[in-house]
Design a protein around this motif. Structure first.
Motif, mmCIF file in Angstrom:
data_model
loop_
_atom_site.group_PDB
_atom_site.id
_atom_site.type_symbol
_atom_site.label_atom_id
_atom_site.label_comp_id
_atom_site.label_asym_id
_atom_site.label_seq_id
_atom_site.Cartn_x
_atom_site.Cartn_y
_atom_site.Cartn_z
ATOM 1 N N LYS A 1 -10.183 -82.720 -0.410
ATOM 2 C CA LYS A 1 -10.573 -81.314 -0.309
ATOM 3 C C LYS A 1 -10.809 -80.892 1.137
ATOM 4 O O LYS A 1 -10.972 -79.715 1.420
ATOM 5 N N LEU A 2 -10.838 -81.862 2.033
ATOM 6 C CA LEU A 2 -11.193 -81.589 3.426
ATOM 7 C C LEU A 2 -10.226 -80.589 4.054
ATOM 8 O O LEU A 2 -9.010 -80.721 3.925
ATOM 9 N N ASP A 3 -10.803 -79.605 4.729
ATOM 10 C CA ASP A 3 -9.988 -78.579 5.379
ATOM 11 C C ASP A 3 -9.423 -79.137 6.690
ATOM 12 O O ASP A 3 -10.155 -79.392 7.634
ATOM 13 N N LEU A 4 -8.112 -79.311 6.722
ATOM 14 C CA LEU A 4 -7.495 -79.939 7.897
ATOM 15 C C LEU A 4 -7.585 -79.083 9.141
ATOM 16 O O LEU A 4 -7.527 -79.587 10.256
ATOM 17 N N THR A 5 -7.742 -77.772 8.959
ATOM 18 C CA THR A 5 -7.815 -76.897 10.141
ATOM 19 C C THR A 5 -9.054 -77.218 10.972
ATOM 20 O O THR A 5 -9.075 -76.972 12.179
ATOM 21 N N LEU A 6 -10.077 -77.765 10.309
ATOM 22 C CA LEU A 6 -11.279 -78.153 11.056
ATOM 23 C C LEU A 6 -10.939 -79.234 12.072
ATOM 24 O O LEU A 6 -11.427 -79.224 13.202
ATOM 25 N N LEU A 7 -10.079 -80.175 11.638
ATOM 26 C CA LEU A 7 -9.689 -81.250 12.551
ATOM 27 C C LEU A 7 -8.829 -80.689 13.685
ATOM 28 O O LEU A 7 -8.940 -81.113 14.831
ATOM 29 N N GLU A 8 -7.980 -79.730 13.344
ATOM 30 C CA GLU A 8 -7.163 -79.101 14.373
ATOM 31 C C GLU A 8 -8.055 -78.397 15.385
ATOM 32 O O GLU A 8 -7.845 -78.485 16.597
ATOM 33 N N ALA A 9 -9.078 -77.702 14.857
ATOM 34 C CA ALA A 9 -10.006 -77.007 15.741
ATOM 35 C C ALA A 9 -10.690 -78.005 16.669
ATOM 36 O O ALA A 9 -10.811 -77.770 17.882
ATOM 37 N N ALA A 10 -11.109 -79.134 16.092
ATOM 38 C CA ALA A 10 -11.770 -80.153 16.908
ATOM 39 C C ALA A 10 -10.823 -80.657 17.989
ATOM 40 O O ALA A 10 -11.211 -80.833 19.154
ATOM 41 N N ALA A 11 -9.538 -80.852 17.604
ATOM 42 C CA ALA A 11 -8.559 -81.334 18.583
ATOM 43 C C ALA A 11 -8.332 -80.276 19.662
ATOM 44 O O ALA A 11 -8.237 -80.591 20.846
ATOM 45 N N ASP A 12 -8.273 -79.013 19.244
ATOM 46 C CA ASP A 12 -8.074 -77.931 20.216
ATOM 47 C C ASP A 12 -9.226 -77.864 21.202
ATOM 48 O O ASP A 12 -9.055 -77.483 22.353
ATOM 49 N N LEU A 13 -10.405 -78.186 20.706
ATOM 50 C CA LEU A 13 -11.576 -78.153 21.580
ATOM 51 C C LEU A 13 -11.681 -79.413 22.424
ATOM 52 O O LEU A 13 -12.660 -79.610 23.128
ATOM 53 N N GLY A 14 -10.695 -80.294 22.296
ATOM 54 C CA GLY A 14 -10.638 -81.445 23.187
ATOM 55 C C GLY A 14 -11.200 -82.731 22.629
ATOM 56 O O GLY A 14 -11.372 -83.695 23.373
ATOM 57 N N ALA A 15 -11.501 -82.748 21.321
ATOM 58 C CA ALA A 15 -12.055 -83.982 20.763
ATOM 59 C C ALA A 15 -10.937 -84.997 20.541
ATOM 60 O O ALA A 15 -9.866 -84.657 20.060
ATOM 61 N N ARG A 16 -11.201 -86.244 20.918
ATOM 62 C CA ARG A 16 -10.254 -87.312 20.611
ATOM 63 C C ARG A 16 -10.262 -87.531 19.091
ATOM 64 O O ARG A 16 -11.257 -87.232 18.435
ATOM 65 N N PRO A 17 -9.172 -88.093 18.532
ATOM 66 C CA PRO A 17 -9.128 -88.297 17.069
ATOM 67 C C PRO A 17 -10.363 -89.031 16.540
ATOM 68 O O PRO A 17 -10.918 -88.665 15.512
#
Lengths: 293, 333
Positions: free
Chosen positions: B223-239
């Motif tokens: 159910k996890l919203d993948l856009t959250l991970l994209e947002a985190a990546a856009d903000l510079g977070a490593r995987p």
């Protein structure tokens, strides 16, 4: 990408961990050697000797009867309980009913087994029923611990069910019982069937609770297997295990195919209904889309 | 998701410009009234039957276990003294706390309880470490692959638990397949002693309960919203950082549910320690069974059961609370 590869490696390892033991069990059931772990050539002798083992066969027959009876009882009660939890909204005591229904799921089996045994003994003391321990007590115990599984399966299916179909039937004058049997039950049938199958296999597999509530006259198959395993590993048990694994896999496969076909049929019906509705009713607004599942 | 939208069936009637004939409307109203009168009765029957069954066969038995844990053992059938006695117009109630005191005095019980908790906790951790990446991989697999992969997780759960435990005996034995394999590889010189040890119990529990860990984890990860991970990546977070600060916290309900589904039954496990465990793998489930069957001391067995239940009451309540929250969330959507 590196990460997914690492993930799929763990996934493959996990599946190997889950399946290799069963695979080895099946392979070694065809072992000619009596030593379970030493390969002595292909043979089906253990299957033949299994057929001659009257004790195991009668235990298997008893277990099948108990499993069919208790799965049916558990399906009726569990479907009711699942409906109560999914549909009847917030009524007084709902939290208590929910807790009561799901508690058997997580209760350690030794506790359930002991408490049921003590109940049966006390009941016999009090009203003279059930007389001794045997098929009746095992069946009652199995209904009790498997109905929670059916309830959870039915509840999750009903939660995703479009309530308006039932409302429409009621608006057209169908009584609640009729609505249930004509509308609700066919829709939730796959969940009910898988609930029955799960209850059936759980009953067929139960050692701990049966250990408490079975009597000297009635030894179900798992108890028979359990005691013979404790005496030592024999290829005969491997053969029996292979048959059980084969039957269960075939059953699961058949149920899966059946429910997939049900699902396809349902989709086709829905599509046809929508097309039909569009042709019959020249409405200006486009026909309503399927509910967002 | 469905409950929030107005019932589509009601729409056409409301939207029809031409008013329905009055008789029909009256009939509908009458039927609706009838339905509302009939429904509660049908509903209460549907509610009462399973609840009554569970009261009789699930709740009342606990009362009986509690009662018998407070009585004295006797050589009789049933092998315990009655709690109440009625003699010469005097009702006496004898509560015997001896069984509980006995459990406190004999260190066997404390050792078995602690050992069960330790084995269950470590097995849960191992299930989590193996199950989380598996659930994650399935949730991130191509949609058409998810169902078959999930089926592969569930399938062993359907095949006999007893037989799956039995399968490990042939593998872990002194002259078993694992030892043969390792000797052949040249990793070891002498066969390892695994069967009838605590290690075998760990293997058995992780193997048997792994599906219980994967399924709730998959349910939350899917159910996890993948856009959250994209947002985190856009903000510079490593995987890895994104995983720890986004995915892991969001999958916490699945972690808790899965862990409890493994931990609770593992504490009271009986089959695995009796088939795979040795004398060092003392667990409370086997102790309870031995008190009951070998020693025929039903009162002490009941006391052991009550103590086990007290030990598990907190995890069971957490689990129930978690389930309730999830159901409420589903009902709201």
């Amino acid at each position: 990408m590196r990460r997914p590869n690492f993930l799929y490696m763990i996934l493959a390892l996990g599946f190997a961990f889950l399946y290799v033991p069963i695979l080895l069990l099946v392979i070694y059931s065809f072992n000619a050697s009596r030593l379970v772990t030493l390969w002595g050539g292909f043979s089906t002798q253990w299957y033949a000797s299994l057929l001659g083992n009257q004790q195991l066969l009668s235990a298997a027959w008893l277990s099948l009867q108990i499993a069919a009876l208790s799965a049916t009882g558990a399906t009726v009660l569990g479907t009711m309980a699942g409906m109560v939890m999914a549909r009847f909204g917030r009524f007084r005591g709902r939290a208590i009913v929910g807790a009561l229904v799901t508690a058997p799921l997580v209760m350690p089996e030794v506790i359930t087994g002991l408490s049921l045994l003590l109940l049966f003994v006390s009941l016999e003391d009090l009203i003279g029923w059930p007389e001794g321990r045997g098929m009746t007590t095992i069946t009652l115990a199995h209904v009790t611990f498997t109905m929670a599984f059916v309830a959870v399966i039915v509840q999750s299916r009903m939660a995703s069910l479009d309530e308006s179909i039932e409302e429409a039937a009621m608006d057209l004058g169908a009584r609640p019982a009729k609505v249930f049997f004509v509308i609700t039950l066919p829709i939730i049938a796959p969940a009910v069937v898988s609930g029955w199958l799960l209850a059936f296999t759980l009953s067929l597999d139960d050692v701990v609770i049966s250990n408490f509530v079975s009597g000297p006259g009635a030894t179900p198959l798992p108890i028979e297997i359990f005691s013979s395993i404790r005496l030592g590993v024999t290829p005969e048990i491997n053969a029996l295990a292979t048959i059980i694994v084969g039957l269960v896999s075939a059953g699961i496969l058949a149920a899966g195919l059946w429910s997939a076909r049900q699902e396809r049929q349902r989709r086709r019906d829905e599509q046809l209904a929508r097309q039909g509705a569009g042709e019959l009713m020249p409405i200006s607004s486009p026909p309503q889309d399927a509910p967002p599942h | 998701m469905i409950q929030a939208s107005p019932p589509p069936a009601a729409k056409p009637a409301a939207a029809t410009p031409v008013a329905a004939p009055p008789t029909l409307a009256a009939r509908g109203g009458f039927q609706r009234a009838l339905r509302h009168r009939l429904l509660p009765r049908g509903r209460s029957l549907v509610t009462v039957v399973p609840v009554f069954w569970l009261l009789l066969f699930f709740l009342v038995p606990f009362g009986i276990v509690l009662k018998i844990s407070l009585s004295e053992a006797a050589i009789a059938m049933p092998p315990y003294e009655p709690l109440f006695a009625w003699a010469e117009n005097v009702l006496t109630l004898r509560l015997n706390l001896g069984n509980y005191l006995f459990m406190l005095e004999d260190s066997l019980y404390a050792v078995a309880y602690l050992n069960s908790l330790k084995i269950a906790a470590l097995s849960t951790l191992m299930c989590l470490l193996l199950g989380y990446p598996m659930a994650y991989a399935i949730a991130r697999a191509a949609p058409e692959w998810r169902s078959p992969l999930l089926m592969l997780v569930i399938l062993p759960f359907w095949t006999s638990f007893l037989i799956r435990v039995y399968a490990w005996i042939g593998i872990l034995k002194q002259e078993g397949l694992l030892n043969q394999f390792l000797l052949w590889l040249g990793v070891i010189d002498a066969p390892l002693h695994i069967l009838y040890s605590e290690t075998a119990v760990y293997i058995g529990i992780v193997y048997s309960y792994l599906p219980f860990m994967i399924l709730p984890l998959y349910a939350t990860l899917e159910k996890l919203d993948l856009t959250l991970l994209e947002a985190a990546a856009d903000l510079g977070a490593r995987p890895w950082k994104a995983f720890v600060s986004v995915t892991l916290p969001l999958s916490l309900p699945g972690v808790i549910a899965g862990s409890l589904l493994v931990f609770i039954p593992a504490v009271g496990e009986f089959v695995i320690p009796s088939l795979l465990g040795g004398p060092d793998a003392l667990m409370i489930g086997t102790v309870l069974w031995n008190e009951f069957s070998a020693n025929r001391d039903w009162p002490v067995a009941s006391a052991v059961a009550i103590a086990l239940l007290l030990l598990l009451v907190v995890p069971i309540m957490i689990f129930q609370h978690q389930q309730g929250k999830q159901q409420a969330a589903e009902a709201r959507r």
